[in-house]
Design a protein around this motif. Structure first.
Motif, PDB file in Angstrom:
ATOM      1  N   LYS A 274       0.783  -1.171   0.156  1.00  0.00           N
ATOM      2  CA  LYS A 274       0.015   0.044   0.129  1.00  0.00           C
ATOM      3  C   LYS A 274       0.688   1.230   0.062  1.00  0.00           C
ATOM      4  CE  LYS A 274      -4.220   1.471   2.259  1.00  0.00           C
ATOM      5  NZ  LYS A 274      -5.259   1.221   3.226  1.00  0.00           N
ATOM      6  N   THR A 275       0.271   2.355  -0.561  1.00  0.00           N
ATOM      7  CA  THR A 275       1.252   3.598  -0.588  1.00  0.00           C
ATOM      8  C   THR A 275       0.803   4.354   0.724  1.00  0.00           C
ATOM      9  OG1 THR A 275       1.192   3.783  -2.963  1.00  0.00           O
ATOM     10  CG2 THR A 275       1.472   5.810  -1.971  1.00  0.00           C
ATOM     11  N   MET A 276       1.831   4.404   1.513  1.00  0.00           N
ATOM     12  CA  MET A 276       1.633   4.904   2.756  1.00  0.00           C
ATOM     13  C   MET A 276       1.185   6.225   2.906  1.00  0.00           C
ATOM     14  SD  MET A 276       1.134   2.025   4.526  1.00  0.00           S
ATOM     15  CE  MET A 276       0.613   2.959   5.910  1.00  0.00           C
ATOM     16  N   TRP A 277       1.986   7.135   2.017  1.00  0.00           N
ATOM     17  CA  TRP A 277       1.606   8.374   2.092  1.00  0.00           C
ATOM     18  C   TRP A 277       2.049   8.908   0.583  1.00  0.00           C
ATOM     19  CZ3 TRP A 277       5.839   6.449   4.884  1.00  0.00           C
ATOM     20  CH2 TRP A 277       6.924   7.297   4.611  1.00  0.00           C
ATOM     21  N   SER A 278       1.558  10.301   0.319  1.00  0.00           N
ATOM     22  CA  SER A 278       2.076  10.946  -0.618  1.00  0.00           C
ATOM     23  C   SER A 278       1.991  12.479  -0.395  1.00  0.00           C
ATOM     24  CB  SER A 278       0.991  10.881  -1.828  1.00  0.00           C
ATOM     25  OG  SER A 278       0.884   9.509  -2.421  1.00  0.00           O
ATOM     26  N   LEU A 279       2.992  13.232  -0.928  1.00  0.00           N
ATOM     27  CA  LEU A 279       2.985  14.607  -0.753  1.00  0.00           C
ATOM     28  C   LEU A 279       3.121  15.498  -2.254  1.00  0.00           C
ATOM     29  CD1 LEU A 279       5.440  14.421   2.124  1.00  0.00           C
ATOM     30  CD2 LEU A 279       3.721  15.856   2.173  1.00  0.00           C
ATOM     31  N   VAL A 280       2.268  16.423  -1.913  1.00  0.00           N
ATOM     32  CA  VAL A 280       2.236  17.600  -3.111  1.00  0.00           C
ATOM     33  C   VAL A 280       3.143  18.808  -2.426  1.00  0.00           C
ATOM     34  CG1 VAL A 280       1.282  18.949  -4.623  1.00  0.00           C
ATOM     35  CG2 VAL A 280       0.349  16.628  -4.026  1.00  0.00           C
TER      36      VAL A 280
END
Length: 205
Positions: free
Chosen positions: A163-169
């Motif tokens: 699972k992708t645990m976090w994403s940041l923009v």
């Protein structure tokens, strides 16, 4: 643990708009440079860059002054970008630091060397998906790009759960970042470097 946490960042942005992210590289080669330079680990290198560098060029020059040692016994590469739009990947191959300009980094080697392209098929698919986007992109567009390559879009191998645990923009011009956790791209948090009174703002409500 709280005191130690500042020395183990996996990504971040500083007030000058320098952005750094640690990504796993395409194999299990550990980096352990051994010269008379001071030693760094992958995460302490990120702390150093965010504290001391204002742009990509300064970041690269800083890294050259240290011996790199892989954190958690694995291969890493660093995606580094700045407010001017310059973006590179820093990779370590056979103990040598290599730098390549690129707008996209996933989990395979990008430097023109014997390891170029080494990594999973999925890493290449995610890279190609992101490379297909063109034209200007605002924060919402970038969020949607990240969602398009989140782990939920790819079949799981038998017996595994990824699972992708976090994403940041990141928005270096405005000094904020938008944080999305566990593949929930409808609700997020905006973190502001320039607004101490509302450093964290819940989005999507």
């Amino acid at each position: 643990q709280t005191l130690a946490a500042i020395y183990v960042p996996l990504d971040g942005m500083n007030e000058m708009g320098l952005m750094v992210a640690d990504l796993m590289a395409g194999d299990d080669e550990e980096t352990h440079q051994n010269t008379d330079k001071a030693d760094l680990t992958t995460t302490t290198a990120i702390r150093l860059l965010l504290d001391k560098a204002a742009n990509v060029d300064e970041a690269v020059e800083l890294l050259k002054k240290y011996d790199m040692n892989s954190s958690i016994g694995s291969a890493h590469h660093l995606s580094i970008a700045d407010a001017t739009g310059k973006s590179v990947v820093v990779e370590y191959v056979n103990g040598e630091m290599l730098v390549t300009e690129t707008k996209i980094v996933t989990n395979h080697y990008l430097t023109d060397c014997g390891k170029k392209g080494v990594g999973s098929e999925q890493s290449h698919l995610r890279f190609d998906t992101l490379a297909a986007y063109s034209g200007p992109a605002g924060a919402t567009d970038v969020r949607d790009m990240l969602e398009s390559v989140a782990q939920k879009n790819y079949p799981q191998t038998e017996g595994s759960y990824e699972k992708t645990m976090w994403s940041l923009v990141y928005c270096p011009e405005a000094g904020w970042a938008e944080f999305y956790f566990a593949e929930n791209y409808q609700d997020g948090y905006r973190l502001s470097l320039r607004d101490a009174e509302s450093f964290v703002e819940k989005m999507g409500e």
